[in-house]
Each structure stands twice: as structure tokens, then as C-alpha cells.
Design a protein around this motif. Structure first.
Motif, PDB file in Angstrom:
ATOM      1  N   GLN A 178       0.803  -1.386  -0.002  1.00  0.00           N
ATOM      2  CA  GLN A 178      -0.111  -0.157   0.082  1.00  0.00           C
ATOM      3  C   GLN A 178       0.935   1.332   0.060  1.00  0.00           C
ATOM      4  O   GLN A 178       1.908   1.534   0.806  1.00  0.00           O
ATOM      5  CB  GLN A 178      -0.870  -0.057   1.201  1.00  0.00           C
ATOM      6  CG  GLN A 178      -2.050  -0.931   1.274  1.00  0.00           C
ATOM      7  CD  GLN A 178      -2.643  -1.052   2.270  1.00  0.00           C
ATOM      8  OE1 GLN A 178      -2.737  -0.108   3.194  1.00  0.00           O
ATOM      9  NE2 GLN A 178      -3.901  -1.758   2.367  1.00  0.00           N
ATOM     10  N   GLY A 179       0.476   2.212  -0.805  1.00  0.00           N
ATOM     11  CA  GLY A 179       1.162   3.586  -0.881  1.00  0.00           C
ATOM     12  C   GLY A 179       2.453   3.644  -1.855  1.00  0.00           C
ATOM     13  O   GLY A 179       2.814   4.718  -2.172  1.00  0.00           O
ATOM     14  N   ALA A 180       2.809   2.202  -2.352  1.00  0.00           N
ATOM     15  CA  ALA A 180       3.917   2.216  -3.366  1.00  0.00           C
ATOM     16  C   ALA A 180       3.527   2.453  -4.533  1.00  0.00           C
ATOM     17  O   ALA A 180       2.428   2.513  -5.160  1.00  0.00           O
ATOM     18  CB  ALA A 180       4.545   0.801  -3.143  1.00  0.00           C
ATOM     19  N   LYS A 181       4.664   3.145  -5.454  1.00  0.00           N
ATOM     20  CA  LYS A 181       4.195   3.402  -6.912  1.00  0.00           C
ATOM     21  C   LYS A 181       5.411   2.434  -7.567  1.00  0.00           C
ATOM     22  O   LYS A 181       6.534   2.575  -7.401  1.00  0.00           O
ATOM     23  CB  LYS A 181       4.632   4.834  -7.120  1.00  0.00           C
ATOM     24  CG  LYS A 181       3.625   5.698  -6.445  1.00  0.00           C
ATOM     25  CD  LYS A 181       3.912   7.065  -6.663  1.00  0.00           C
ATOM     26  CE  LYS A 181       2.646   8.226  -5.942  1.00  0.00           C
ATOM     27  NZ  LYS A 181       3.061   9.636  -6.350  1.00  0.00           N
ATOM     28  N   THR A 182       4.958   1.827  -8.476  1.00  0.00           N
ATOM     29  CA  THR A 182       5.802   0.827  -9.257  1.00  0.00           C
ATOM     30  C   THR A 182       5.407   1.087 -10.825  1.00  0.00           C
ATOM     31  O   THR A 182       4.400   0.975 -11.193  1.00  0.00           O
ATOM     32  CB  THR A 182       5.554  -0.598  -8.881  1.00  0.00           C
ATOM     33  OG1 THR A 182       5.514  -0.507  -7.595  1.00  0.00           O
ATOM     34  CG2 THR A 182       6.453  -1.611  -9.732  1.00  0.00           C
ATOM     35  N   LYS A 183       6.671   1.039 -11.560  1.00  0.00           N
ATOM     36  CA  LYS A 183       6.353   1.043 -13.009  1.00  0.00           C
ATOM     37  C   LYS A 183       6.904  -0.417 -13.590  1.00  0.00           C
ATOM     38  O   LYS A 183       8.236  -0.705 -13.221  1.00  0.00           O
ATOM     39  CB  LYS A 183       7.115   2.186 -13.565  1.00  0.00           C
ATOM     40  CG  LYS A 183       6.442   3.570 -13.174  1.00  0.00           C
ATOM     41  CD  LYS A 183       6.979   4.722 -13.989  1.00  0.00           C
ATOM     42  CE  LYS A 183       6.330   5.856 -13.722  1.00  0.00           C
ATOM     43  NZ  LYS A 183       6.816   7.216 -14.581  1.00  0.00           N
ATOM     44  N   VAL A 184       6.385  -1.109 -14.304  1.00  0.00           N
ATOM     45  CA  VAL A 184       6.870  -2.279 -14.833  1.00  0.00           C
ATOM     46  C   VAL A 184       6.833  -2.228 -16.628  1.00  0.00           C
ATOM     47  O   VAL A 184       5.558  -2.206 -17.059  1.00  0.00           O
ATOM     48  CB  VAL A 184       5.981  -3.618 -14.381  1.00  0.00           C
ATOM     49  CG1 VAL A 184       6.398  -4.729 -14.905  1.00  0.00           C
ATOM     50  CG2 VAL A 184       5.991  -3.422 -12.921  1.00  0.00           C
ATOM     51  N   ASP A 185       7.997  -2.316 -17.100  1.00  0.00           N
ATOM     52  CA  ASP A 185       7.980  -2.247 -18.463  1.00  0.00           C
ATOM     53  C   ASP A 185       8.739  -3.280 -19.150  1.00  0.00           C
ATOM     54  O   ASP A 185      10.044  -3.508 -18.830  1.00  0.00           O
ATOM     55  CB  ASP A 185       8.608  -0.512 -19.144  1.00  0.00           C
ATOM     56  CG  ASP A 185       8.593  -0.413 -20.321  1.00  0.00           C
ATOM     57  OD1 ASP A 185       8.104  -1.263 -21.040  1.00  0.00           O
ATOM     58  OD2 ASP A 185       9.386   0.479 -20.710  1.00  0.00           O
ATOM     59  N   SER A 186       8.252  -3.636 -20.133  1.00  0.00           N
ATOM     60  CA  SER A 186       9.098  -4.805 -21.118  1.00  0.00           C
ATOM     61  C   SER A 186       9.793  -5.994 -20.086  1.00  0.00           C
ATOM     62  O   SER A 186      10.751  -6.344 -20.767  1.00  0.00           O
ATOM     63  CB  SER A 186       9.924  -4.254 -21.869  1.00  0.00           C
ATOM     64  OG  SER A 186       9.650  -2.998 -22.681  1.00  0.00           O
ATOM     65  N   MET A 187       8.821  -6.307 -19.205  1.00  0.00           N
ATOM     66  CA  MET A 187       9.300  -7.547 -18.168  1.00  0.00           C
ATOM     67  C   MET A 187       8.867  -8.859 -18.879  1.00  0.00           C
ATOM     68  O   MET A 187       7.846  -9.026 -19.346  1.00  0.00           O
ATOM     69  CB  MET A 187       8.958  -7.084 -16.925  1.00  0.00           C
ATOM     70  CG  MET A 187       9.088  -5.750 -16.364  1.00  0.00           C
ATOM     71  SD  MET A 187      11.018  -6.092 -15.710  1.00  0.00           S
ATOM     72  CE  MET A 187      10.641  -6.952 -14.294  1.00  0.00           C
TER      73      MET A 187
END
Length: 446
Positions: free
Chosen positions: A195-204
Motif C-alpha cells: 500500500q502506498g507504493a508506486k511501481t512501473k513495470v516495462d518490457s518485463m
């Protein structure tokens, strides 16, 4: 110096170019000596620290320092830290950069990033790191921390939640492969976002990851995870439910990625039998004998290739006679005739009502007369030694005198052409005179 190390202060040091710093010996203490001498920026020659060369406890604390570790490797060479303790802890205001490094076999999380700490990982590997009683087998990023992971591999890491990465801060993941990671008693087999975290996941790429509950690939507990051009395959939870993408805690749904992948094969075939039988029988016979000590719970769909004879007879009988003699008598007579005659006389009389095509070379031992009587159509050429039991006279005269007394109660209608050699027992005279004189006086003259 002590096994537990703290690196503080110092200035960033320019790259040493094509040269690398070689450890005096493959130990943790030798690595710390090179780091302290470098001033925080070090290009390392390939090494492997393992076993007795590992630190006694938690590894390296990075405090008030920007530490950049680069491995000058080629081909299969590695700068590998293969130790059971925690490898690095990054504190407030500090940054650790790992470039082409390999961290393996930790049992307390390989790298822990504390509040306001920063971790950058480039072209590196995290293999077989675990935290049996905590979160994040490879990386645990706490609140207000920052992590950036580029083109790296996470294989077979495990923890309660976030088998490979447990993120509570800000994370950017790009071009990584996360395979066979395990959330043993929670969520997020490869990546768990709190909770509260920000995540970007690209070309995984997410392959073959597992979570006991939700999100075998990604568990998004914040609702602030962004995804682009990712692929996933064979990611399942403890109930066998597949989720090849991001599982949202807010909507309890799985956002499947459009791009699929293929689980990579193991480098070598396993030499150990499976711990449990397969649910479905194989469609082809095995090429080697089974190592199982018990029978299979499911029938095979293909015939056995074993050369050993069966211990039990086949359940259905044959429908055609065998062309080879039996090695032993059967317990029950066959209902199918033999294709060739027997060569040994039977001790049991035949019960057949059909006469054989060939005469027997042994007398019948059966006291039962034949039920098929064959009547002669021509008179006998030799006298009978047994009196006839017929009550009807012969249709034609005999050419041979009788040697026994006839029991006929009626005279013949045709005279005999031969004299009688015994007296007649008839009570009435003959109506036809004899052509020959009697040789025995009659006893019935009236």
C-alpha cells in the motif's frame, strides 16, 4: 579487519578504464579492502566468494556513501557473492549501484533498502535468495526508498511475500526476467507492491512464478502499478489458478498481459524421480524402467515394453487354436479342436457321437455302445457264433448251415439249400418240403 563492514564517507572515484581490481583472495574481507581503497567506485575482476570466504553475519552496511560496484566480466565469468547472510543494507541518503554483479544464496534478503535509500541494479543476477520468515527474497525496499532495476534476472528467489522483490517505496523495473520465484505463504510470487507504493513495470518477462494466495507474477496492493509491453506464462497460485499479469487487490481481478512466453527448460534433465505421480497418464511408453516401488495409480495408455513374462494369465481366451504344443496340460478341456492329432493314446474314452475319420490303433475302453449303428446291406460270408436275437426271419436263405439252434417261432418261407446240422425246435411242420434228406430225426412229428 572484522567480517562485518561499514563503508562511510569518501569521494566518488573515476573509472579505472580497462583495468580491474583483483581480490587478493576470494573472501569477503578482501572485497571490503578493495572497496575502501577505491573510494567508492570500483571495477572488480571476476571472483566467487562462498563458503568460508563469506562474512560471519550481515555483510556490508552502506552509510552516507555512493558505492558503485562494476564487474569487468566476459563470457561465463562472474563477480559472485554466494553467501547465506544479508549481502548489503543501504541506509538513509546512501546509494548502491550494482553493475553486472551476481548475488546468491542469502537467507536474510540479499539487499535491504532502508527509508530514503537508493538501489540501482544493471545487468545483474539474483539467484536462490530467500527470507523464510520475512518479505522480499532478493530485495526488500521500505517506504520512501527508491529502486531502479534494469535488464537483470531474478531466478528461484523466495519469501513470505514478494518472492523476488517486496516494494513499499518507488520502483522502476525495465527489461528484466523474473522466473520461478515463490511467495511461500502470501502474495506476489515475483513482485509484491504494498500500500502506498508506486511501481512501473516495462518490457518485463514473468515465467513460472508461484504465490500461495494471489498474484503469482505481480500482486498490486496499492493500485498504483503501471505496466507496458510485459509478457507472462505459467504463473499460478496455490489453488492452481493462473494469473499471467497483474493481480489487483482493489478489484480482486487479474489483468492478463497480451504477450505470452515459454517457460525456459532446465539446463540438464533431472536424475531424481518426481515427488508425486502425474494426474494424467503418459501418451507414450517410457524409454527407461520406472524407479517407483509401487504400482501406478493410473493405467498406461500404451503397452508395456517390458521383456519379462507376466505373472498372471491374460484375461481373454484365444479364439484360434495354437500351432505349437502346450508345455503342460490345461486345467480345463478346450472347446476348440486341435489342429493336429495327438501322438499319445488317451486314457479317457471319447464322448464324441461322431465316429472318427481314421480307425483307432487301440481298442476302445468305453463300455458304452456306439449310438450310431451301421447296418450291413450284404449277408455275412462267415457263420455267426452268436445266435441272432431277431424275431423276423431272414429275407434270403443263408449259404452256410447254422451251427446253433434257431430261436425263431415261425418257419422260414424259403427252404434252406443246406441241410440242418441241428434239430429244429419249431412246433409246426414245414409247409415246404426239404430238397435234402434230414440228417437228424425230427422230434416234432405229430
Amino acid at each position: 579487519m572484522a567480517s562485518d563492514s561499514v563503508v562511510t564517507g569518501g569521494m566518488d572515484h573515476p573509472s579505472k578504464g580497462a583495468f580491474c581490481d583483483e581480490l587478493s583472495e576470494p573472501t569477503w574481507n578482501a572485497l571490503i579492502e578493495v572497496i575502501e581503497f577505491s573510494g567508492g567506485f570500483v571495477t572488480l575482476c571476476p571472483f566467487v566468494i562462498e563458503g568460508d570466504g563469506c562474512p560471519s553475519s550481515k555483510g556490508l552496511d552502506v552509510i552516507n556513501q555512493n558505492l558503485d560496484l562494476i564487474c569487468d566480466r566476459e563470457g561465463d565469468e562472474e563477480c559472485r557473492i554466494d553467501c547465506p547472510g544479508r549481502h548489503f543494507t543501504i541506509y538513509d541518503g546512501s546509494t548502491l549501484i550494482l553493475d553486472r554483479m551476481t548475488l546468491a544464496s542469502s537467507r536474510e534478503t540479499s539487499v535491504r533498502v532502508m527509508d530514503k535509500g537508493t538501489l540501482v541494479v544493471i545487468n545483474s543476477n539474483f539467484d536462490d535468495n530467500r527470507h523464510p520468515s520475512g518479505n522480499g527474497g532478493a530485495i526488500h525496499a521500505t517506504a520512501f526508498s527508491q529502486i531502479e532495476i534494469l535488464h537483470s534476472n531474478f531466478n528461484r528467489n523466495a519469501a513470505l511475500n514478494g518472492g523476488a522483490i517486496y516494494n513499499l517505496g518507488v520502483a522502476n523495473l525495465q527489461g528484466c526476467v523474473m522466473e520461478k520465484n515463490n511467495a511461500t505463504n502470501g502474495n506476489g510470487g515475483a513482485l509484491s507492491v504494498g500500500q502506498g507504493a508506486k511501481t512501473k513495470v516495462d518490457s518485463m518477462t514473468f515465467r513460472g512464478n508461484y504465490a500461495a494466495f494471489y498474484g503469482p507474477a505481480i500482486f498490486d496492493g496499492s493500485g498504483q502499478t503501471e505496466s507496458w509491453k510485459n509478457s507472462a506464462c505459467e504463473n499460478v497460485n496455490g489453488n492452481g489458478i493462473t494469473c499471467n499479469g497483474r493481480f489487483s487487490f482493489a478489484t480482486t481481478t487479474c489483468e492478463e498481459y497480451d504477450i505470452t512466453c515459454t517457460l525456459s527448460p532446465t539446463a540438464e534433465p533431472s536424475t531424481r524421480p518426481s515427488s508425486a505421480p502425474t494426474a494424467v497418464p503418459s501418451g507414450s511408453p517410457t524409454q527407461s524402467p520406472s524407479g517407483s516401488i509401487g504400482p501406478s495409480s493410473l493405467p498406461s495408455s500404451q503397452p508395456s515394453i517390458s521383456l519379462a513374462p507376466s505373472e498372471a494369465p491374460s484375461s481373454p481366451p484365444t479364439t484360434t487354436p495354437s500351432l505349437r504344443p502346450s508345455n503342460g496340460p490345461t486345467s480345463n478341456p478346450s472347446s476348440i479342436p486341435s489342429s493336429s492329432p495327438t501322438k499319445v493314446r488317451s486314457e479317457v474314452p471319447s464322448s464324441s457321437i461322431v465316429p472318427p475319420k481314421m480307425p483307432s490303433n487301440m481298442p476302445s475302453q468305453s463300455p458304452v455302445p456306439s449310438v450310431v449303428s451301421k447296418v450291413s446291406v450284404a449277408p455275412s460270408t462267415v457263420p455267426s457264433v452268436v445266435p441272432t436275437s431277431s424275431v423276423e426271419p431272414s429275407a434270403e436263405p443263408s449259404t452256410i448251415p447254422s451251427v446253433v439252434t434257431t430261436t425263431s417261432v415261425r418257419p422260414t418261407t424259403i427252404p434252406s439249400i443246406a441241410p440242418s446240422v441241428v434239430p429244429t425246435s419249431s412246433l409246426r411242420p414245414s409247409n415246404v418240403p426239404s430238397k435234402e434228406s434230414s440228417v437228424v430225426p425230427s422230434t416234432t412229428s405229430v
